[in-house]
Write an enzyme that holds these catalytic residues in place. Structure first.
Site, PDB file in Angstrom:
ATOM      1  N   ASP A 243      -0.908  44.941  80.731  1.00 39.87           N
ATOM      2  CA  ASP A 243      -0.980  46.189  79.670  1.00 39.87           C
ATOM      3  C   ASP A 243      -1.744  45.012  78.284  1.00 39.87           C
ATOM      4  OD1 ASP A 243      -0.056  48.230  81.313  1.00 39.87           O
ATOM      5  OD2 ASP A 243       2.081  48.292  80.094  1.00 39.87           O
TER       6      ASP A 243
ATOM      7  N   ASP B 248       5.783  48.772  81.070  1.00 41.12           N
ATOM      8  CA  ASP B 248       6.651  49.102  80.443  1.00 41.12           C
ATOM      9  C   ASP B 248       7.312  50.841  80.014  1.00 41.12           C
ATOM     10  OD1 ASP B 248       4.366  50.317  78.641  1.00 41.12           O
ATOM     11  OD2 ASP B 248       4.601  49.088  77.117  1.00 41.12           O
TER      12      ASP B 248
END
Length: 1000
Positions: free
Chosen positions: A447, A753
């Protein structure tokens, strides 16, 4: 003087009284139980005005005034049957909830203000824990050291050795007396004792390590409201009456009731087995259970039971408990290797046993005076048994030495040691196998936000229409536009603003993006969040969706009597929904294609500066439009008016460029997968070193999720290796990328996440979740939790993974060298235990990150290892055979000293070989040896024990003392192994596995 009464109390009492009047004259057992509970509540409410005159009661809430010193004992937590509330939630009994006065009545009973929560006073919290219970559970007692001792005796060879030692003791004592007869059997028992102790200690330490990891993984941070402030606390600190804030991805920390919120859906599959999400609302289903996961929406929950009183507390805790019995792939491979070598060793031991028995019974085994030990029928029974025990012990010793039991132990030690060190380096291992798998990773899909960047947002630019505005925007734009922006920011958010005493800065909570936008609105737009909420009523909320990249809210404005839709999200997505835009003076203009192109250029310009661009849009419906048939229960998604654009800067982490370079130098590809605009994604990727400055957006290295999704399977497989950045990606795109990479043979690590990242985290070979911003769903789906959300920690995990594999290879080389010639139990102890401790705890080196990843199919024992171990084994065998057959004549010594010399030389062979095994390829075997104090300590301890055994335990070990010259000979002979190891590393080896070369 009559005591003052509270009207709300009278209403509640009347309500309960009416219930009792309508109860049947012959109640059932269930009704008797409820009657008992209601009686307790009824009595407590009658006397509460008398006992708590300083606490004005309302039906729906409780004041937050502090207790007086003498008031604590009157808190009525002990005056009602808490089990009634537990059963009500557990059974989802709406009728019982209505009898209690709804959620508001339960909140009043727990002294909870639905808006401001309970007070955070320590005395109040301790009282709640003492009377109602704490959010903890009864753990089974930890396994002590002596729990692992019996497990060591489950090994067959250990049992055989114990039997041989017992027989040797019995017959040895009977033949030679207690003073000298116990030596042979005692020496075997001592060796067994040392092996068992080391086994038990290592397993005990590993067990403690897993307990610590289990506690860390179960210590979830939860958002709650106390004293009107939103704050984070540990799940273990929650008490009954707390107001918990829930959002997508959260794990519900206790049982409770829905207070308020929107679009809340939870996954109760851990309790019901049903995978379909369950809708939770205030009217039909307000019940929430511990362990369930929030899959959509957000809400506030009233905690009704905690700890062992919750419905599924045990299941929730067991779902995040570490399994210390897990076997990793490398352990499985080593067990197979051990099994194969063991079979060969057993076959040799059996052959030796048969040969020695034949030699004994044919009279070829003689005493020191040359007389045969076996004298036919005249042989005494004790002599016969001692001889047989000696023969069997020798055969068992060969079998024990032949089986490299230290290999699985070495993996355990290395993994336990690495896990402890990785924890210190901000990586918590949830699954053992991921430690070693990470060392083979060829691709990392990461990410952007919080991992490559600091996740510290700052509003840099603000645009109204086509104009950029500086500070204090509220003074330069029209009041009506300021009001709309305040609504769009203050109502369309999951964050909150708490204003403490005057003169103090407001406290803002929420995600980093939400916090910064709220802070900006408070400081630049003069937003008062409470005022905004009081001026409007929220009708419907659409929570942020990672597919649509937006969130929305439908509100009714009290003053204007309009229904307004507000959207906030990715700028180009919101722009596509707009047909008008506001100018600075508050007027609206139609957005034609040329105007739309200008806005796109503004967005691209912000993105090129690495800014995350957020747009706000709005649409109003008057009462006339609503009466005309427009659906005001649904958020409008077209013909919106653009309010403004905000550009937020999230700086790259300073250490990330170095970490990315280290991974690329190690042969690991880095791919950035983000939901950001393609121009923002490219700018960040260049800043982090993932992209080169000359790689443009239309290059194959940078794609959008929708484009990647539209590829055919063949196109995807062709282009997947070239892609370095995927922007505007959805969780499905990330999953598709992982699947495509795995199909091409890559070992894939993925960071994530969010809740929607769970499929990709599970699909990847190694799932890496974020410890700070990661949801509990993401953490449970991952193998390793990165505690600081930092990509540099991902690179550290990669280095440790390679270190584990490299350490095991070192030990395999060392042990197989010993296996070729070892014949002694003491040497087996060095090999299986002390050698494992010394070599399995080497720390990562820079060279590990300069090699390509280890292929899944690559053999554990490489050609380099075969070259090293065969050379050392041949040297050792040559030396030992020379000493055996020519030792007496060369050194002019007797038989016993020759045997001691062989024994001593062989032990020092292994000591020196431990140094050789430190470096498989590098010629300097002493490099950074000072860093591994454990290695030096174990080598030193081995030398000390060997000196004690030769010089002071000669009867026990059946050795003779050696003079200084003989000691120097033993050390000097083996010291030659160092230059031999140095020279042999100049010999080139093929990259192809030895087995494939032999097949030719």
């Amino acid at each position: 003087m009559a005591a003052p009464t509270d009207p709300s109390c009278s209403e509640d009492n009347a309500h309960v009284g009416t219930f009792f009047l309508t109860m049947p004259t012959t109640p059932t057992k269930s009704q008797q139980r409820w009657r008992l509970a209601f009686t307790a509540i009824y009595i407590s409410r009658i006397f509460s005005p008398l006992l708590m005159m300083s606490w004005p009661r309302k039906k729906t809430s409780s004041s937050l005034k502090p207790y007086d010193d003498g008031e604590q004992e009157h808190v009525p937590f002990s005056n009602f049957d808490h089990k009634s509330f537990i059963d009500m939630v557990k059974e989802k009994n709406l009728e019982s909830l209505r009898v209690f006065g709804g959620v508001e009545g339960v909140a009043a009973a727990f002294k909870t203000d639905a808006k401001n929560g309970i007070r955070g006073h320590a005395d109040d919290l301790n009282l709640r824990r003492h009377v109602i219970g704490s959010n903890t559970y009864k753990k089974p007692p930890a396994k002590g050291f002596f729990h692992f001792v019996p497990e060591g005796f489950k090994d067959t060879t250990i049992l055989i050795l114990c039997a041989c030692a017992t027989l040797s003791l019995v017959f040895g004592i009977e033949q030679h007396g207690l003073k000298e007869g116990w030596y042979d059997g005692g020496s075997i028992l001592l060796a067994v004792f040392l092996v068992i102790v080391v086994f038990a200690v290592s397993n005990f330490k590993q067990s403690r390590q897993f307990e610590k990891l289990s506690h860390e993984s179960s210590n979830i941070n939860v958002d709650i409201i106390r004293d009107g402030r939103r704050q984070q606390i540990s799940i273990f600190d929650i008490v009954v009456g707390d107001v918990v804030c829930l959002k997508i991805g959260d794990q519900i920390p206790s049982d409770g009731l829905f207070l308020n919120g929107h679009s809340l859906q939870v996954d109760e599959s851990t309790m019901t087995g049903e995978s379909d999400p369950v809708d939770v609302d205030a009217s039909q289903n307000p019940f929430l259970f511990s362990g369930a996961k929030v899959t959509d929406g957000f809400a506030r929950m009233l905690v009704t039971s905690v700890g062992m009183n919750t419905t599924t507390w045990g299941e929730m805790m067991s779902s995040i408990t570490q399994d210390s019995d897990e076997q990793t792939p490398l352990q499985a491979r080593l067990n197979m290797l051990t099994s194969y070598i063991g079979k060969v060793g057993l076959a040799i031991a059996l052959l030796v046993l048969v040969v020695m028995l034949i030699r004994y019974f044919t009279g070829h085994i003689k005493e020191e005076d040359g007389i045969s030990k076996y004298k036919g029928h005249s042989t005494k029974f004790n002599d016969l048994m001692n001889a047989l025990v000696s023969i069997i012990s020798a055969a068992v010793t060969i079998a024990v030495v032949a089986i490299p039991e230290g290999l699985p132990l070495a993996v355990t030690l290395s993994l336990a040691y690495s896990m402890k060190k990785m924890m210190a380096d901000n990586a918590m291992v949830r699954k053992l196998a991921s430690c070693e798998t990470m060392g083979s990773a060829t691709t990392i899909c990461t990410d952007k936000t919080g991992t490559l960047t600091l996740n510290q947002m700052k509003v840099i630019e603000f645009w109204i229409g086509e104009e950029a505005k500086d500070n204090h925007a509220a003074f330069v734009i029209a009041p009506n536009l300021v009001d709309l922006l305040r609504q769009g920011v203050g109502l369309n958010t999951t964050g909150s603003v708490y204003r403490p005493a005057s003169g103090m800065e407001p406290e803002v909570s929420g995600s980093p993006t939400e916090k910064e936008i709220l802070s900006w609105a408070v400081s630049e737009l003069g937003m008062d969040m409470d005022e905004v909420k009081q001026s409007c009523r929220i009708l419907h909320v659409e929570a942020f969706n990672s597919e649509k990249k937006r969130s929305g809210v439908l509100i009714k404005t009290m003053a204007k009597r309009t229904i307004d839709t507000h959207w906030k999200g990715a700028a180009e997505m919101i722009l596509g929904m707009c047909s008008n835009y506001y100018e600075r003076n508050g007027t609206t203009k139609t957005m034609d294609e040329s105007e739309r192109m200008k806005f796109k250029q503004i967005i691209e310009g912000m993105a090129a500066k690495s800014l995350r661009c957020i747009a706000f849009a709005q649409k109003s419906m008057s009462e006339v439009e609503i009466e005309g048939g427009l659906d005001y229960h649904r958020l409008q998604e077209d013909s919106l008016t653009l309010l403004g654009l905000v550009g937020l800067k999230d700086p790259c982490r300073p250490e990330v460029k170095t970490a990315v370079k280290a991974c690329r130098d190690a042969g690991v590809n880095i791919k950035m997968v983000t939901g950001d605009n393609i121009f923002t994604a490219r700018a960040i990727a260049i800043e982090c070193g993932i992209l080169e400055p000359d790689e443009k957006v239309n290059n194959e290295a940078v794609v959008e999720g929708i484009e990647f999704r539209s590829y055919s399977a063949e196109e995807r497989m062709e282009k997947i290796d070239k892609i370095k950045v995927m922007a505007r990606s959805s969780p499905i795109d990330k999953l598709l990328m992982v699947q495509s990479l795995k199909q091409k043979g890559h070992v894939v690590a993925v960071t994530g996440d969010g809740t929607n990242d769970a499929p990709a985290l599970k699909e990847a070979d190694i799932g890496l979740s974020m410890g700070i911003q990661g949801t509990e769903v993401a953490k449970e789906s991952s193998d390793i939790v990165i505690l600081d959300d930092n990509f540099a920690s991902v690179a550290t995990v990669l280095r440790w993974g390679r270190c584990v594999y490299n350490n095991i290879q070192k030990l395999v080389q060392f042990q197989l060298t010993v296996n070729i010639a070892a014949l002694m139990l003491w040497v087996n102890l060095i090999m299986d235990t002390l050698g494992a401790l010394a070599l399995a705890t080497e720390q990562p080196t820079k060279e590990l990150m300069e090699k390509p990843p280890v292929d899944r199919t690559e053999p554990l024992i490489t050609n380099i290892m075969w070259r090293n171990l065969i050379t050392q084994a041949l040297y050792q065998v040559t030396i030992l055979l020379t000493l055996e057959f020519k030792g007496k004549s060369i050194f002019n010594i007797n038989e016993k000293i020759k045997d001691t010399l062989i024994f001593n030389t062989f032990v020092f062979c292994q000591v020196f070989n431990e140094f050789n095994a430190r470096k498989l390829e590098k010629k300097n075997i002493f490099e950074e040896i000072h860093r591994n104090r454990l290695f030096l300590g174990i080598v030193g301890m081995t030398v000390v024990l060997q000196v004690l055994m030769v010089e002071f335990l000669k009867r026990f070990a059946n050795t003779e003392q050696l003079n200084l010259g003989q000691w120097l000979v033993c050390i000097g002979i083996k010291a030659l192994s160092w230059p031999i190891a140095f020279l042999v590393k100049f010999i080139p080896v093929s990259d192809k596995p030895l087995v494939s070369l032999l097949r030719r």
